[in-house]
Scaffold this motif. Structure first.
Motif, short mmCIF file in Angstrom:
data_model
loop_
_atom_site.label_atom_id
_atom_site.label_comp_id
_atom_site.label_asym_id
_atom_site.label_seq_id
_atom_site.Cartn_x
_atom_site.Cartn_y
_atom_site.Cartn_z
N LEU B 9 0.82 -1.21 0.00
CA LEU B 9 0.00 0.00 0.00
C LEU B 9 0.85 1.26 0.00
CD1 LEU B 9 -2.89 -0.90 2.47
CD2 LEU B 9 -2.88 -0.98 0.00
N HIS B 10 2.11 1.12 0.38
CA HIS B 10 2.96 2.30 0.46
C HIS B 10 3.53 2.67 -0.92
CE1 HIS B 10 4.72 5.35 2.91
NE2 HIS B 10 5.92 5.11 2.46
N SER B 11 2.63 2.78 -1.87
CA SER B 11 2.99 3.21 -3.22
C SER B 11 1.88 4.15 -3.66
CB SER B 11 3.07 2.00 -4.14
OG SER B 11 2.31 2.20 -5.30
N GLU B 12 2.28 5.27 -4.28
CA GLU B 12 1.31 6.34 -4.55
C GLU B 12 0.05 5.84 -5.28
OE1 GLU B 12 1.71 10.65 -6.51
OE2 GLU B 12 3.45 9.94 -5.40
N LEU B 15 -2.02 3.12 -3.35
CA LEU B 15 -2.70 3.71 -2.19
C LEU B 15 -3.91 4.53 -2.65
CD1 LEU B 15 -2.70 4.15 0.85
CD2 LEU B 15 -1.19 6.09 0.54
N ALA B 16 -3.74 5.26 -3.77
CA ALA B 16 -4.86 6.06 -4.30
C ALA B 16 -6.03 5.15 -4.70
CB ALA B 16 -4.39 6.88 -5.49
N SER B 19 -7.71 3.82 -1.62
CA SER B 19 -8.46 4.90 -0.95
C SER B 19 -9.81 5.12 -1.63
CB SER B 19 -7.68 6.22 -0.98
OG SER B 19 -6.44 6.06 -0.41
N ILE B 20 -9.79 5.11 -2.96
CA ILE B 20 -11.05 5.30 -3.71
C ILE B 20 -11.99 4.13 -3.44
CG2 ILE B 20 -12.11 5.39 -6.03
CD1 ILE B 20 -9.45 6.74 -6.97
N GLN B 35 -9.47 9.50 -11.79
CA GLN B 35 -9.19 10.02 -10.45
C GLN B 35 -7.71 10.00 -10.09
OE1 GLN B 35 -11.56 11.37 -8.11
NE2 GLN B 35 -12.66 11.45 -10.04
N TYR B 84 -3.02 0.12 7.73
CA TYR B 84 -2.03 1.04 7.15
C TYR B 84 -2.23 2.45 7.72
CZ TYR B 84 0.55 3.68 3.59
OH TYR B 84 1.42 4.52 2.95
#
Lengths: 186, 97
Positions: B9-12, B15-16, B19-20, B35, B84
Protein backbone atom coordinates in the motif's frame (compact mmCIF):
# COMPACT_ATOMS: atom_id res chain seq x y z
CA UNK A 1 6.40 8.89 0.38
CA UNK A 2 6.51 10.33 3.89
CA UNK A 3 3.64 9.39 6.28
CA UNK A 4 2.31 12.95 5.93
CA UNK A 5 2.30 12.66 2.15
CA UNK A 6 0.52 9.32 2.38
CA UNK A 7 -2.18 10.75 4.63
CA UNK A 8 -2.59 13.77 2.34
CA UNK A 9 -2.91 11.47 -0.68
CA UNK A 10 -5.57 9.36 1.07
CA UNK A 11 -7.59 12.44 2.11
CA UNK A 12 -7.35 14.11 -1.32
CA UNK A 13 -8.23 10.95 -3.22
CA UNK A 14 -11.23 10.21 -1.01
CA UNK A 15 -12.46 13.82 -1.26
CA UNK A 16 -12.11 13.89 -5.05
CA UNK A 17 -13.93 10.59 -5.38
CA UNK A 18 -16.76 11.86 -3.16
CA UNK A 19 -16.97 15.06 -5.25
CA UNK A 20 -17.35 13.04 -8.46
CA UNK A 21 -20.15 10.97 -6.91
CA UNK A 22 -21.98 14.05 -5.62
CA UNK A 23 -21.64 15.80 -8.99
CA UNK A 24 -23.50 12.84 -10.47
CA UNK A 25 -26.36 13.18 -8.00
CA UNK A 26 -26.54 16.94 -8.73
CA UNK A 27 -27.44 16.17 -12.35
CA UNK A 28 -30.45 14.17 -11.18
CA UNK A 29 -31.65 17.00 -8.92
CA UNK A 30 -31.38 19.35 -11.89
CA UNK A 31 -33.25 16.99 -14.20
CA UNK A 32 -36.21 16.41 -11.86
CA UNK A 33 -36.27 20.05 -10.73
CA UNK A 34 -36.47 21.39 -14.28
CA UNK A 35 -39.07 18.78 -15.22
CA UNK A 36 -41.24 19.53 -12.16
CA UNK A 37 -41.03 23.30 -12.73
CA UNK A 38 -41.85 23.02 -16.44
CA UNK A 39 -44.71 20.56 -16.00
CA UNK A 40 -46.33 22.44 -13.10
CA UNK A 41 -46.25 25.67 -15.12
CA UNK A 42 -47.68 23.97 -18.22
CA UNK A 43 -50.51 22.42 -16.19
CA UNK A 44 -51.15 25.67 -14.35
CA UNK A 45 -51.51 27.70 -17.53
CA UNK A 46 -53.57 25.05 -19.33
CA UNK A 47 -55.91 24.68 -16.33
CA UNK A 48 -56.07 28.44 -15.80
CA UNK A 49 -56.69 29.05 -19.51
CA UNK A 50 -59.33 26.41 -20.12
CA UNK A 51 -60.82 25.99 -16.64
CA UNK A 52 -60.59 22.25 -17.13
CA UNK A 53 -58.98 20.38 -14.17
CA UNK A 54 -58.50 17.32 -16.39
CA UNK A 55 -55.16 18.83 -17.38
CA UNK A 56 -53.91 17.46 -14.06
CA UNK A 57 -53.70 14.07 -15.72
CA UNK A 58 -50.58 15.48 -17.36
CA UNK A 59 -48.80 14.81 -14.04
CA UNK A 60 -48.61 11.18 -15.07
CA UNK A 61 -46.32 12.33 -17.88
CA UNK A 62 -43.69 13.17 -15.26
CA UNK A 63 -42.47 9.58 -14.65
CA UNK A 64 -42.99 8.77 -18.33
CA UNK A 65 -40.63 11.58 -19.37
CA UNK A 66 -38.42 11.61 -16.26
CA UNK A 67 -37.41 7.97 -15.84
CA UNK A 68 -36.11 7.44 -19.42
CA UNK A 69 -34.18 10.72 -19.14
CA UNK A 70 -32.77 9.65 -15.76
CA UNK A 71 -31.70 6.32 -17.29
CA UNK A 72 -30.05 8.17 -20.16
CA UNK A 73 -28.23 10.39 -17.67
CA UNK A 74 -27.06 7.33 -15.74
CA UNK A 75 -25.69 5.83 -18.96
CA UNK A 76 -23.75 9.02 -19.61
CA UNK A 77 -22.30 8.86 -16.10
CA UNK A 78 -21.40 5.22 -16.61
CA UNK A 79 -18.01 5.56 -14.95
CA UNK A 80 -19.29 7.10 -11.70
CA UNK A 81 -18.88 4.41 -9.03
CA UNK A 82 -21.68 2.78 -7.14
CA UNK A 83 -21.76 4.13 -3.61
CA UNK A 84 -23.91 4.04 -0.51
CA UNK A 85 -24.71 7.75 -1.01
CA UNK A 86 -26.03 7.14 -4.52
CA UNK A 87 -27.97 4.06 -3.47
CA UNK A 88 -29.62 5.72 -0.44
CA UNK A 89 -30.45 8.89 -2.37
CA UNK A 90 -31.90 6.82 -5.21
CA UNK A 91 -34.04 4.80 -2.78
CA UNK A 92 -35.44 7.94 -1.15
CA UNK A 93 -36.53 9.41 -4.48
CA UNK A 94 -37.87 6.10 -5.77
CA UNK A 95 -39.98 5.83 -2.62
CA UNK A 96 -41.16 9.43 -3.13
CA UNK A 97 -42.12 8.67 -6.73
CA UNK A 98 -44.03 5.52 -5.73
CA UNK A 99 -45.92 7.36 -2.97
CA UNK A 100 -46.74 10.32 -5.23
CA UNK A 101 -48.01 8.14 -8.09
CA UNK A 102 -50.08 5.83 -5.84
CA UNK A 103 -51.61 8.71 -3.86
CA UNK A 104 -52.52 10.52 -7.09
CA UNK A 105 -54.18 7.39 -8.50
CA UNK A 106 -56.11 6.81 -5.24
CA UNK A 107 -57.18 10.47 -5.09
CA UNK A 108 -58.41 10.40 -8.69
CA UNK A 109 -60.16 7.04 -8.58
CA UNK A 110 -61.05 6.11 -4.99
CA UNK A 111 -60.81 8.64 -2.16
CA UNK A 112 -60.72 12.38 -2.88
CA UNK A 113 -57.93 14.05 -0.89
CA UNK A 114 -55.71 17.11 -0.91
CA UNK A 115 -52.98 15.56 -3.03
CA UNK A 116 -51.05 18.84 -3.26
CA UNK A 117 -50.63 18.94 0.50
CA UNK A 118 -49.56 15.30 0.70
CA UNK A 119 -47.12 15.48 -2.18
CA UNK A 120 -45.58 18.76 -1.11
CA UNK A 121 -44.95 17.29 2.37
CA UNK A 122 -43.45 14.15 0.81
CA UNK A 123 -41.32 16.29 -1.52
CA UNK A 124 -39.98 18.37 1.37
CA UNK A 125 -39.36 15.24 3.45
CA UNK A 126 -37.49 13.50 0.60
CA UNK A 127 -35.41 16.63 0.11
CA UNK A 128 -34.60 16.78 3.84
CA UNK A 129 -33.46 13.14 3.88
CA UNK A 130 -31.40 13.71 0.72
CA UNK A 131 -29.74 16.66 2.42
CA UNK A 132 -28.93 14.49 5.43
CA UNK A 133 -27.45 11.79 3.18
CA UNK A 134 -25.35 14.35 1.30
CA UNK A 135 -24.48 16.09 4.61
CA UNK A 136 -25.65 19.37 3.15
CA UNK A 137 -27.41 21.85 5.44
CA UNK A 138 -28.90 24.16 2.74
CA UNK A 139 -30.72 21.13 1.26
CA UNK A 140 -32.01 20.03 4.69
CA UNK A 141 -33.32 23.54 5.45
CA UNK A 142 -34.83 23.98 1.95
CA UNK A 143 -36.60 20.62 2.27
CA UNK A 144 -37.95 21.49 5.71
CA UNK A 145 -39.24 24.88 4.54
CA UNK A 146 -40.81 23.34 1.44
CA UNK A 147 -42.49 20.53 3.38
CA UNK A 148 -43.78 22.47 6.38
CA UNK A 149 -44.35 25.81 4.62
CA UNK A 150 -45.84 24.05 1.60
CA UNK A 151 -48.31 22.11 3.78
CA UNK A 152 -49.47 25.34 5.46
CA UNK A 153 -49.72 27.12 2.10
CA UNK A 154 -51.65 24.19 0.59
CA UNK A 155 -54.22 24.58 3.37
CA UNK A 156 -54.33 28.38 3.16
CA UNK A 157 -54.48 28.77 -0.62
CA UNK A 158 -58.08 28.40 -1.64
CA UNK A 159 -57.60 28.04 -5.38
CA UNK A 160 -56.34 24.58 -6.34
CA UNK A 161 -54.74 26.20 -9.39
CA UNK A 162 -52.71 28.44 -7.09
CA UNK A 163 -51.72 25.38 -5.05
CA UNK A 164 -50.10 24.06 -8.22
CA UNK A 165 -47.55 26.84 -8.00
CA UNK A 166 -46.23 25.15 -4.85
CA UNK A 167 -44.92 22.43 -7.14
CA UNK A 168 -43.28 25.10 -9.28
CA UNK A 169 -41.54 26.33 -6.13
CA UNK A 170 -40.61 22.73 -5.26
CA UNK A 171 -39.17 22.25 -8.75
CA UNK A 172 -37.16 25.46 -8.55
CA UNK A 173 -35.81 24.34 -5.16
CA UNK A 174 -34.84 20.93 -6.53
CA UNK A 175 -33.04 22.50 -9.49
CA UNK A 176 -31.38 25.00 -7.11
CA UNK A 177 -30.12 22.07 -5.01
CA UNK A 178 -28.59 20.60 -8.17
CA UNK A 179 -26.81 23.89 -8.87
CA UNK A 180 -25.66 24.25 -5.22
CA UNK A 181 -24.26 20.70 -5.11
CA UNK A 182 -22.56 21.18 -8.50
CA UNK A 183 -20.93 24.43 -7.36
CA UNK A 184 -20.00 23.10 -3.92
CA UNK A 185 -18.27 20.00 -5.24
CA UNK A 186 -16.77 21.46 -8.41
CA UNK B 1 9.13 0.81 17.91
CA UNK B 2 7.32 2.21 14.89
CA UNK B 3 5.02 -0.24 13.08
CA UNK B 4 6.00 -1.42 9.61
CA UNK B 5 4.04 0.12 6.74
CA UNK B 6 2.49 -2.36 4.32
CA UNK B 7 4.83 -2.12 1.29
CA UNK B 8 2.00 -3.02 -1.08
CA UNK B 9 0.00 0.00 0.00
CA UNK B 10 2.96 2.30 0.46
CA UNK B 11 2.99 3.21 -3.22
CA UNK B 12 1.31 6.34 -4.55
CA UNK B 13 -0.92 4.74 -7.20
CA UNK B 14 -1.89 1.62 -5.25
CA UNK B 15 -2.70 3.71 -2.19
CA UNK B 16 -4.86 6.06 -4.30
CA UNK B 17 -6.74 3.09 -5.79
CA UNK B 18 -7.38 1.51 -2.38
CA UNK B 19 -8.46 4.90 -0.95
CA UNK B 20 -11.05 5.30 -3.71
CA UNK B 21 -12.31 1.73 -3.43
CA UNK B 22 -12.59 1.94 0.37
CA UNK B 23 -15.32 4.58 0.01
CA UNK B 24 -17.42 3.02 -2.74
CA UNK B 25 -19.11 -0.27 -3.48
CA UNK B 26 -17.29 -0.64 -6.78
CA UNK B 27 -15.55 1.55 -9.33
CA UNK B 28 -14.67 0.95 -12.93
CA UNK B 29 -11.29 1.22 -14.60
CA UNK B 30 -12.15 4.51 -16.35
CA UNK B 31 -13.09 6.18 -13.08
CA UNK B 32 -9.93 4.96 -11.36
CA UNK B 33 -7.85 6.25 -14.26
CA UNK B 34 -9.60 9.65 -14.20
CA UNK B 35 -9.19 10.02 -10.45
CA UNK B 36 -5.58 8.89 -10.25
CA UNK B 37 -4.34 10.40 -13.50
CA UNK B 38 -2.43 7.18 -14.17
CA UNK B 39 -1.78 5.65 -17.57
CA UNK B 40 -3.87 2.60 -18.49
CA UNK B 41 -0.79 0.37 -18.56
CA UNK B 42 0.52 1.44 -15.16
CA UNK B 43 -2.92 1.20 -13.57
CA UNK B 44 -3.41 -2.31 -14.96
CA UNK B 45 -0.10 -3.45 -13.48
CA UNK B 46 -0.92 -2.01 -10.05
CA UNK B 47 -4.42 -3.50 -10.11
CA UNK B 48 -2.89 -6.90 -10.83
CA UNK B 49 -0.60 -6.55 -7.81
CA UNK B 50 -3.53 -5.61 -5.57
CA UNK B 51 -5.57 -8.50 -6.95
CA UNK B 52 -2.72 -10.96 -6.38
CA UNK B 53 -2.60 -9.85 -2.73
CA UNK B 54 -6.37 -10.38 -2.48
CA UNK B 55 -6.86 -6.68 -1.62
CA UNK B 56 -9.25 -6.12 -4.52
CA UNK B 57 -11.28 -8.15 -6.99
CA UNK B 58 -11.42 -7.28 -10.67
CA UNK B 59 -14.38 -8.28 -12.78
CA UNK B 60 -14.35 -7.94 -16.53
CA UNK B 61 -17.67 -7.54 -18.24
CA UNK B 62 -19.68 -5.32 -20.56
CA UNK B 63 -21.74 -2.18 -20.06
CA UNK B 64 -23.98 -2.26 -23.10
CA UNK B 65 -21.53 -3.06 -25.89
CA UNK B 66 -18.51 -1.50 -24.23
CA UNK B 67 -16.09 -3.62 -22.23
CA UNK B 68 -15.97 -2.65 -18.57
CA UNK B 69 -13.56 -3.59 -15.79
CA UNK B 70 -15.07 -3.26 -12.33
CA UNK B 71 -12.94 -3.22 -9.20
CA UNK B 72 -14.03 -3.87 -5.60
CA UNK B 73 -12.13 -3.82 -2.35
CA UNK B 74 -12.14 -7.13 -0.46
CA UNK B 75 -12.57 -7.47 3.33
CA UNK B 76 -8.85 -8.24 3.64
CA UNK B 77 -8.07 -5.18 1.50
CA UNK B 78 -10.15 -3.00 3.78
CA UNK B 79 -8.50 -4.51 6.84
CA UNK B 80 -5.05 -3.85 5.37
CA UNK B 81 -6.03 -0.27 4.50
CA UNK B 82 -7.29 0.42 8.03
CA UNK B 83 -4.13 -1.12 9.49
CA UNK B 84 -2.03 1.04 7.15
CA UNK B 85 -3.79 4.21 8.32
CA UNK B 86 -3.32 3.23 11.96
CA UNK B 87 0.36 2.55 11.32
CA UNK B 88 0.72 5.92 9.54
CA UNK B 89 -0.66 7.72 12.56
CA UNK B 90 2.14 6.34 14.70
CA UNK B 91 4.63 8.14 12.44
CA UNK B 92 3.02 11.54 12.90
CA UNK B 93 4.76 14.07 15.16
CA UNK B 94 3.59 13.69 18.75
CA UNK B 95 2.22 10.17 18.24
CA UNK B 96 5.10 8.49 20.13
CA UNK B 97 4.63 10.53 23.30
Amino acid sequence: MTPQESLRLITETMNNSRKAILQGSANHFLLWGILLTALSLVIYFLWHGTGNPAWNFLWFAMPVIGYPLALLLRKREASIPKSEIGKLSGSVWTAFGAFAICLSIIAVSLVPMNVTLLIVVLLGFAECISGAILKNWPIIVAGFILGVGGAAAAMLLRSTEAQLLLFTLGGVLLAAIGVIVKMQYR
Amino acid sequence: MLPKLDPLLHSELRLAVISILSGVESADFTFLRQQTGATAGNLSVQLEKLTAADYITVEKGFKGRKPCTTCRITPSGLEAFNAYIQALQAYLPGAQK
